[in-house]
Design an enzyme around this catalytic site. Structure first.
Site, mmCIF file in Angstrom:
data_model
loop_
_atom_site.group_PDB
_atom_site.id
_atom_site.type_symbol
_atom_site.label_atom_id
_atom_site.label_comp_id
_atom_site.label_asym_id
_atom_site.label_seq_id
_atom_site.Cartn_x
_atom_site.Cartn_y
_atom_site.Cartn_z
ATOM 1 N N ARG A 28 0.659 -1.199 0.203
ATOM 2 C CA ARG A 28 0.028 0.082 -0.032
ATOM 3 C C ARG A 28 0.872 1.341 0.047
ATOM 4 O O ARG A 28 0.555 2.309 0.674
ATOM 5 C CB ARG A 28 -0.876 0.052 1.313
ATOM 6 C CG ARG A 28 -1.695 -1.220 1.416
ATOM 7 C CD ARG A 28 -2.753 -1.431 0.213
ATOM 8 N NE ARG A 28 -3.754 -0.617 0.470
ATOM 9 C CZ ARG A 28 -4.996 -0.897 1.076
ATOM 10 N NH1 ARG A 28 -4.904 -2.023 1.759
ATOM 11 N NH2 ARG A 28 -6.094 -0.091 0.869
ATOM 12 N N ARG A 41 -5.866 13.384 -5.019
ATOM 13 C CA ARG A 41 -7.131 12.831 -4.580
ATOM 14 C C ARG A 41 -8.303 13.819 -4.138
ATOM 15 O O ARG A 41 -9.339 13.705 -4.287
ATOM 16 C CB ARG A 41 -6.946 11.832 -3.343
ATOM 17 C CG ARG A 41 -7.084 10.366 -3.509
ATOM 18 C CD ARG A 41 -8.342 9.982 -4.058
ATOM 19 N NE ARG A 41 -9.322 9.399 -2.929
ATOM 20 C CZ ARG A 41 -10.226 9.768 -2.492
ATOM 21 N NH1 ARG A 41 -10.933 10.638 -3.214
ATOM 22 N NH2 ARG A 41 -10.855 8.959 -1.372
ATOM 23 N N ASP A 77 -7.040 -1.632 -7.331
ATOM 24 C CA ASP A 77 -7.332 -2.189 -6.081
ATOM 25 C C ASP A 77 -7.808 -3.723 -6.184
ATOM 26 O O ASP A 77 -8.352 -4.035 -7.321
ATOM 27 C CB ASP A 77 -8.512 -1.525 -5.475
ATOM 28 C CG ASP A 77 -9.053 -2.015 -4.081
ATOM 29 O OD1 ASP A 77 -8.160 -1.362 -3.204
ATOM 30 O OD2 ASP A 77 -9.790 -2.835 -3.830
#
Ligand code: 1CP
Length: 358
Positions: A28, A41, A77
């Site tokens: 991650r 983001r 993901d």
């Protein structure tokens, strides 16, 4: 055959070949711990980032530039391929993944498709080709998928959970239907990983994040064996890493894995794992990610030194955390850990004739 990489330490370590220092990446590594990620983001959703190959490329490269890790991991993901199977979900800012219609009955499973990955997740192949063009042979790129059990657990539970009780209750109440769901996940992920390999990833990791909630028999049946089928399908085209989180009760089962490397969480010492697995596998892990959240630089460096010492001298170690980096980790702490691996690990590889690619 693609041309050799400037830094192939990860690939060498996966094959247990000698290296001048231990390669390092972090599960991650591309997410919310990086201020540059949070900035990208700010005005887009997570799925918008994943589905736009240029943005996915940019995010994949952030930890390469900012943390100096030895491998990039595709920004995507584990849940993305479920959409094409007819299992709809979205990411809620606070709750994480939320499924529109969680699986409730055996009938729900009959209508689930095994899609062609070029149609269902074509943007992933586009992102891989774009990342490879940008990396230009500097570092390896890791592709990945979720393991069938973990994905089936999300699809039934409908959201994240501490112990996936609803999914495990379904598994026991309707074992045949559950097996069918796991099998569809298995076939979809086999095709999905093949398409990533065709697009150019150098290694693949299978994340079994919730396998640790199973009894040993159920682990073998619903987690381990389906992963074996995926590994069989991809064969020797790329090296593979199987990371089953919470797998310490099943080490005897993992000893039969066909993966090139096993991901080890922080509950097992690398010393113990290495004694048990001998030199059959490369081992990846396993600093407790909680150490990076608030510990002092000295404590982080000490944790890195201890992890390297636990594995001991010689090849076959890929430094990583024992699970994904916590989103509240200061990026500086992740950098301190990576630099400590670069500083301390050459002492564990004194006999390597290979030069450090830096
Ligand atoms: O910006 C955001 O709000 C989204 C946060 C986020 C990110 C950055 C999610 C949502 N996924 C990701 C990326 C991601 N996920 C990667 C890309 C590479 C990288 O970040 O370096 C990878 C490999 C994953 C894998 C993944 N997703 C796993 C397996 C790893 C693990 O930690 O066990 C799991 C379980 C997921 C599901 C998932 N995706 C996102 C969330 C919030 C969750 C749920 C986690 C949970 O159930 O607790």
């Amino acid at each position: 055959m693609s041309p050799p990489l400037t830094n192939d330490l990860l690939l060498r370590a996966l094959e247990r070949q000698s290296v001048p220092r231990t390669p390092v990446w972090m599960m991650r590594q591309a997410g919310r711990c990086l201020p540059s990620y949070r900035k990208l983001r700010a005005d887009r959703s997570f799925l918008q980032l994943c589905k736009n190959p240029e943005l996915a490329t940019e995010v994949t490269l952030l930890p390469v530039q900012e943390l100096r890790v030895d491998a990039a991991i595709l920004f995507a993901d584990i849940l993305l391929p479920l959409e094409g199977m007819g299992i709809g979900f979205h990411f809620d800012e606070t709750q994480g993944p939320v499924f529109e219609r969680p699986i409730q009955t055996a009938r729900d499973i009959q209508s689930i498709r095994v899609p062609d990955p070029t149609e269902a997740t074509g943007y992933v192949g586009d992102a891989i080709r774009s990342i490879q063009a940008t990396l230009a042979g500097s570092l390896p790129l890791i592709g990945f998928c979720g393991a069938p059990f973990t994905l089936a657990a999300y699809a039934i539970e409908g959201k994240t959970s501490r112990s996936f009780d609803r999914a495990r209750a379904f598994m026991h109440a309707q074992p045949d239907a559950f097996s069918q769901l796991v099998d569809k996940m298995c076939r979809t992920m086999g095709l999905y990983l093949e398409s990533q390999i065709e697009a150019g990833v150098h290694a693949v990791q299978i994340f079994d994040s919730w396998a640790g909630w199973l009894t040993p028999d159920d682990f073998r049946r619903y987690a381990f064996e389906p992963v074996e089928q995926i590994l069989e399908k991809i064969g020797s085209r790329t090296p593979s890493i199987y990371f089953a989180h919470g797998a310490s009760p099943y080490l005897d089962i993992l000893q039969k894995s066909s993966a090139t490397a096993l991901g080890i969480d922080w509950r097992i010492s690398l010393n113990h794992a290495r004694n048990l697995f001998g030199d059959r596998y490369a081992l990846q892990g396993n600093l407790d990610p909680a150490r990076l959240v608030g510990a002092s630089p000295e404590s982080i460096r000490e944790g890195v030194r201890q992890t390297l010492t636990d594995y001991g001298p010689g090849p076959g170690h890929i430094f990583n955390l024992g699970h994904g980096i916590h989103p509240t980790t200061p990026a500086e702490n992740a950098r301190i850990a990576v630099e400590a691996v670069r500083e301390f690990s050459p002492a564990f590889h004194l006999s390597s004739p290979v030069e450090d690619p830096r």
